[in-house]
Design a protein around this motif. Structure first.
Motif, PDB file in Angstrom:
ATOM      1  N   ALA A   9       0.635  -0.927  -0.385  1.00  0.00           N
ATOM      2  CA  ALA A   9       0.183   0.255  -0.202  1.00  0.00           C
ATOM      3  C   ALA A   9       0.370   1.496   0.289  1.00  0.00           C
ATOM      4  N   PRO A  10       1.625   1.615   1.186  1.00  0.00           N
ATOM      5  CA  PRO A  10       2.428   2.275   1.175  1.00  0.00           C
ATOM      6  C   PRO A  10       3.125   2.822  -0.962  1.00  0.00           C
ATOM      7  N   VAL A  11       3.805   1.577  -1.693  1.00  0.00           N
ATOM      8  CA  VAL A  11       4.117   1.650  -2.577  1.00  0.00           C
ATOM      9  C   VAL A  11       3.275   2.738  -3.377  1.00  0.00           C
ATOM     10  N   MET A  12       1.907   1.882  -3.677  1.00  0.00           N
ATOM     11  CA  MET A  12       1.171   2.079  -4.646  1.00  0.00           C
ATOM     12  C   MET A  12       0.283   3.812  -4.151  1.00  0.00           C
ATOM     13  N   ALA A  13       0.866   4.230  -2.493  1.00  0.00           N
ATOM     14  CA  ALA A  13       0.428   5.200  -2.760  1.00  0.00           C
ATOM     15  C   ALA A  13       1.576   6.797  -3.127  1.00  0.00           C
ATOM     16  N   ARG A  14       2.871   6.096  -3.014  1.00  0.00           N
ATOM     17  CA  ARG A  14       3.654   6.819  -4.015  1.00  0.00           C
ATOM     18  C   ARG A  14       3.237   6.810  -5.399  1.00  0.00           C
ATOM     19  N   ILE A  15       2.950   5.891  -6.247  1.00  0.00           N
ATOM     20  CA  ILE A  15       3.295   5.528  -6.999  1.00  0.00           C
ATOM     21  C   ILE A  15       2.055   6.439  -7.242  1.00  0.00           C
ATOM     22  N   LEU A  16       0.942   6.974  -6.875  1.00  0.00           N
ATOM     23  CA  LEU A  16      -0.310   7.105  -6.879  1.00  0.00           C
ATOM     24  C   LEU A  16       0.388   9.067  -6.682  1.00  0.00           C
ATOM     25  N   ALA A  17       1.174   8.988  -6.056  1.00  0.00           N
ATOM     26  CA  ALA A  17       1.347  11.223  -5.970  1.00  0.00           C
ATOM     27  C   ALA A  17       2.054  10.857  -7.008  1.00  0.00           C
ATOM     28  N   GLU A  18       3.251  10.318  -7.317  1.00  0.00           N
ATOM     29  CA  GLU A  18       4.310  10.581  -8.966  1.00  0.00           C
ATOM     30  C   GLU A  18       3.367  11.013  -9.751  1.00  0.00           C
ATOM     31  N   CYS A  19       1.892  10.358  -9.742  1.00  0.00           N
ATOM     32  CA  CYS A  19       1.529  10.277 -10.805  1.00  0.00           C
ATOM     33  C   CYS A  19       0.307  11.472 -10.893  1.00  0.00           C
ATOM     34  N   GLY A  20      -0.097  12.700 -10.184  1.00  0.00           N
ATOM     35  CA  GLY A  20      -0.667  13.636  -9.847  1.00  0.00           C
ATOM     36  C   GLY A  20      -2.059  13.684  -8.583  1.00  0.00           C
ATOM     37  N   ILE A  21      -1.843  12.400  -8.192  1.00  0.00           N
ATOM     38  CA  ILE A  21      -3.382  11.827  -7.364  1.00  0.00           C
ATOM     39  C   ILE A  21      -3.150  11.763  -6.881  1.00  0.00           C
ATOM     40  N   GLY A  22      -3.894  12.243  -5.454  1.00  0.00           N
ATOM     41  CA  GLY A  22      -4.001  11.792  -3.882  1.00  0.00           C
ATOM     42  C   GLY A  22      -4.276  10.469  -3.286  1.00  0.00           C
ATOM     43  N   CYS A  23      -3.723  10.379  -3.018  1.00  0.00           N
ATOM     44  CA  CYS A  23      -4.498   9.295  -1.949  1.00  0.00           C
ATOM     45  C   CYS A  23      -4.879   9.474  -0.729  1.00  0.00           C
ATOM     46  N   THR A  24      -6.178   9.665  -0.840  1.00  0.00           N
ATOM     47  CA  THR A  24      -7.291  10.034   0.529  1.00  0.00           C
ATOM     48  C   THR A  24      -7.128   9.005   1.684  1.00  0.00           C
ATOM     49  N   ARG A  25      -7.443   7.610   1.376  1.00  0.00           N
ATOM     50  CA  ARG A  25      -7.177   6.419   2.250  1.00  0.00           C
ATOM     51  C   ARG A  25      -7.306   5.504   2.030  1.00  0.00           C
ATOM     52  N   ARG A  26      -6.460   4.639   2.935  1.00  0.00           N
ATOM     53  CA  ARG A  26      -5.751   2.997   2.815  1.00  0.00           C
ATOM     54  C   ARG A  26      -7.038   2.430   3.884  1.00  0.00           C
ATOM     55  N   THR A  27      -7.405   0.982   3.106  1.00  0.00           N
ATOM     56  CA  THR A  27      -7.860   0.323   4.054  1.00  0.00           C
ATOM     57  C   THR A  27      -8.326  -1.600   3.826  1.00  0.00           C
ATOM     58  N   THR A  28      -7.698  -1.826   4.986  1.00  0.00           N
ATOM     59  CA  THR A  28      -7.844  -3.132   5.019  1.00  0.00           C
ATOM     60  C   THR A  28      -8.551  -3.869   5.388  1.00  0.00           C
ATOM     61  N   ILE A  29      -9.195  -5.247   4.675  1.00  0.00           N
ATOM     62  CA  ILE A  29      -9.803  -6.142   4.745  1.00  0.00           C
ATOM     63  C   ILE A  29     -10.052  -6.996   4.962  1.00  0.00           C
ATOM     64  N   GLY A  30     -10.373  -8.133   5.730  1.00  0.00           N
ATOM     65  CA  GLY A  30     -10.345  -9.471   5.696  1.00  0.00           C
ATOM     66  C   GLY A  30     -10.352 -10.468   4.689  1.00  0.00           C
ATOM     67  N   ASP A  31     -10.619 -11.716   4.473  1.00  0.00           N
ATOM     68  CA  ASP A  31     -11.011 -12.625   3.059  1.00  0.00           C
ATOM     69  C   ASP A  31     -12.813 -12.731   3.831  1.00  0.00           C
ATOM     70  N   ASN A  32     -13.833 -11.817   3.443  1.00  0.00           N
ATOM     71  CA  ASN A  32     -14.740 -11.520   3.855  1.00  0.00           C
ATOM     72  C   ASN A  32     -15.883 -10.698   3.032  1.00  0.00           C
ATOM     73  N   TRP A  33     -16.273 -11.444   2.279  1.00  0.00           N
ATOM     74  CA  TRP A  33     -17.849 -11.518   1.138  1.00  0.00           C
ATOM     75  C   TRP A  33     -18.374  -9.728   1.328  1.00  0.00           C
ATOM     76  N   ASP A  34     -18.858 -10.277   2.647  1.00  0.00           N
ATOM     77  CA  ASP A  34     -19.776  -8.741   2.466  1.00  0.00           C
ATOM     78  C   ASP A  34     -19.507  -7.428   2.903  1.00  0.00           C
ATOM     79  N   ARG A  35     -17.902  -7.803   3.934  1.00  0.00           N
ATOM     80  CA  ARG A  35     -17.148  -6.782   4.535  1.00  0.00           C
ATOM     81  C   ARG A  35     -16.225  -5.939   2.642  1.00  0.00           C
ATOM     82  N   LEU A  36     -15.823  -6.726   2.513  1.00  0.00           N
ATOM     83  CA  LEU A  36     -15.114  -6.780   0.612  1.00  0.00           C
ATOM     84  C   LEU A  36     -16.113  -5.291   0.278  1.00  0.00           C
ATOM     85  N   VAL A  37     -17.329  -6.386  -0.169  1.00  0.00           N
ATOM     86  CA  VAL A  37     -17.596  -5.665  -1.237  1.00  0.00           C
ATOM     87  C   VAL A  37     -18.322  -4.273  -0.682  1.00  0.00           C
TER      88      VAL A  37
END
Length: 409
Positions: free
Chosen positions: A22-50
């Motif tokens: 996730a930090p790697v992806m956030a840096r890539i987004l920043a380098e492309c001028g796209i602001g990362c406003t939130r990071r979320t971690t979800i377990g392997d649970n269908w309802d919570r993930l959707v």
């Protein structure tokens, strides 16, 4: 344009693995001028993930998912993306044929679950994965973008830095967000902020301090049309910060304190040896991790026991008995012993008590002595550190390196 990242996997929530993607992806987004406003971690649970994906799509223009694209029943991300977008899953015959050929060429028995990796949401196209079997996903629907990336590092990194970054650079059209990290030693976070406080009120470029073990980092960030324009904005800001902090600023970005010290030694044609007790070789490990360190590091001794201090470093038994192994006198003798044994210009010695229990004598947890032998004599300092055992050991090696750097300055 804003983005959110959703990392998927129960193993992340259990703390069995650390999410470094996730930090790697956030840096890539920043380098492309796209602001990362939130990071979320979800377990392997269908309802919570959707639910998490739908909520992210309500807030952000770009949604990046990481993990959960494999063939097993707990790999839910592909199906969840389709559900969040209101898509159906469809089979890509060419991808299934490619998978069948891959497994057949390696004499691996085919199972129908493997074919799940050949499915995609109807609005998606597949992102090639030359390092694994699960392709990535790129969905464009209703003005939203969803990108699904695989979890294994050997697959994630090439895809994120390659086709995904290339794509993100084409869609944002708002320039880049580029950061530089300035590394500071020998000054606390509050004192650093005091010296650069006037620079922290600007909106572009920005200055933000954050503390690390034994040092402080300043992140300076500029938003501009191009990376070159951002650098032109950051250069005068860095110069101003250097003037404010002086010799306390030892490096930028990935430069470590040990790398800075090795560079100074090599430039001067001088060498270092180490003698360690409490830190058990951590100081030597940090120094020798620097590429080209062999030009400056001549050797070291981990003299953990009293007997080892005598045998390896020639510390006098009477001194050990009278002053104790955790003492400034013994630290001095260890440094001189290492300097003599290895024929180095300088020698660093560390002895102390890192815990978790106090010594049998009167040596409390955190009491540390650091000695530096130079061509002109020996200096010894007493430190009292707080924290866990690993924190105390790390702070001791950090202070030892800072002491050597100060002497070289």
């Amino acid at each position: 344009m804003t983005a959110e990242i959703v990392s998927v996997g129960t193993e992340l929530l259990l703390g069995q693995i650390v999410d470094t993607h996730a930090p790697v992806m956030a840096r890539i987004l920043a380098e492309c001028g796209i602001g990362c406003t939130r990071r979320t971690t979800i377990g392997d649970n269908w309802d919570r993930l959707v639910s998490a994906l739908k909520e992210a799509l309500e807030r952000a223009d770009v949604l990046i998912t990481i993990g959960g694209l494999g063939p097993t029943v707990d790999d839910l991300t592909r199906d969840a993306i389709a559900a969040a977008l209101g898509d159906e899953l469809e089979k890509v015959p060419e991808m299934e044929a490619k998978l069948r050929e891959f497994f057949s060429s390696r004499n691996i028995r085919w199972t129908e679950s493997i074919a799940r990796q050949a499915e995609k949401p109807t609005s998606a196209r597949l992102i090639d994965n030359p390092n694994g079997t699960a392709p990535g996903l790129l969905c464009e629907k209703n003005g939203k973008i969803v990108i699904g990336l695989p979890g294994p590092k050997g697959e994630f990194d090439p895809m994120a830095y390659g086709p995904v970054k290339d794509y993100l650079e084409t869609i944002q059209g708002a320039g880049v967000i580029h950061s530089r990290t300035l590394r500071i030693i020998g000054m606390g976070e509050s004192h650093v902020e005091e010296r650069v406080r006037a620079l922290m009120d600007a909106e572009n470029p920005t200055v933000a301090p954050y503390a690390h073990t034994g040092e402080v980092h300043l992140r300076i960030t500029a938003r501009a049309a191009t990376r070159e324009d951002a650098d032109r904005m950051l250069d005068p800001l860095e110069d101003e910060i250097r003037r404010a902090l002086g010799h306390h600023l030892y490096g930028t970005d990935e430069t470590t304190l040990e790398a800075a010290v090795i560079a100074m030694l090599k430039e001067r044609g001088e060498t270092i040896a180490v003698a360690e007790s409490m830190t058990g070789g951590e100081l030597a490990a940090r120094l020798t991790a620097v590429p080209g360190a062999s030009a400056a590091v001549v050797g070291g001794a981990v003299a953990y026991s009293v007997a080892a201090k005598q045998a390896a470093l020639g510390v006098d038994s009477a001194l050990l008995a009278s002053a104790g192994p955790v003492s400034g006198e013994v630290a001095e003798a260890m440094a001189l012993g290492a300097q003599r044994a290895f024929g180095s210009t300088y020698a660093l010695a560390i002895t102390g008590n890192a815990g978790p229990t106090a010594d049998a004598g009167d040596r409390p947890i955190g009491l540390t002595f650091i000695a530096l032998a130079t061509p002109n004599g020996v200096t010894v300092q007493e430190q009292r550190y707080r924290g866990l055992r690993e924190d105390i050991r790390r702070r001791a090696t950090q202070q030892a390196l800072a002491t050597l750097r100060q002497a070289l300055l």
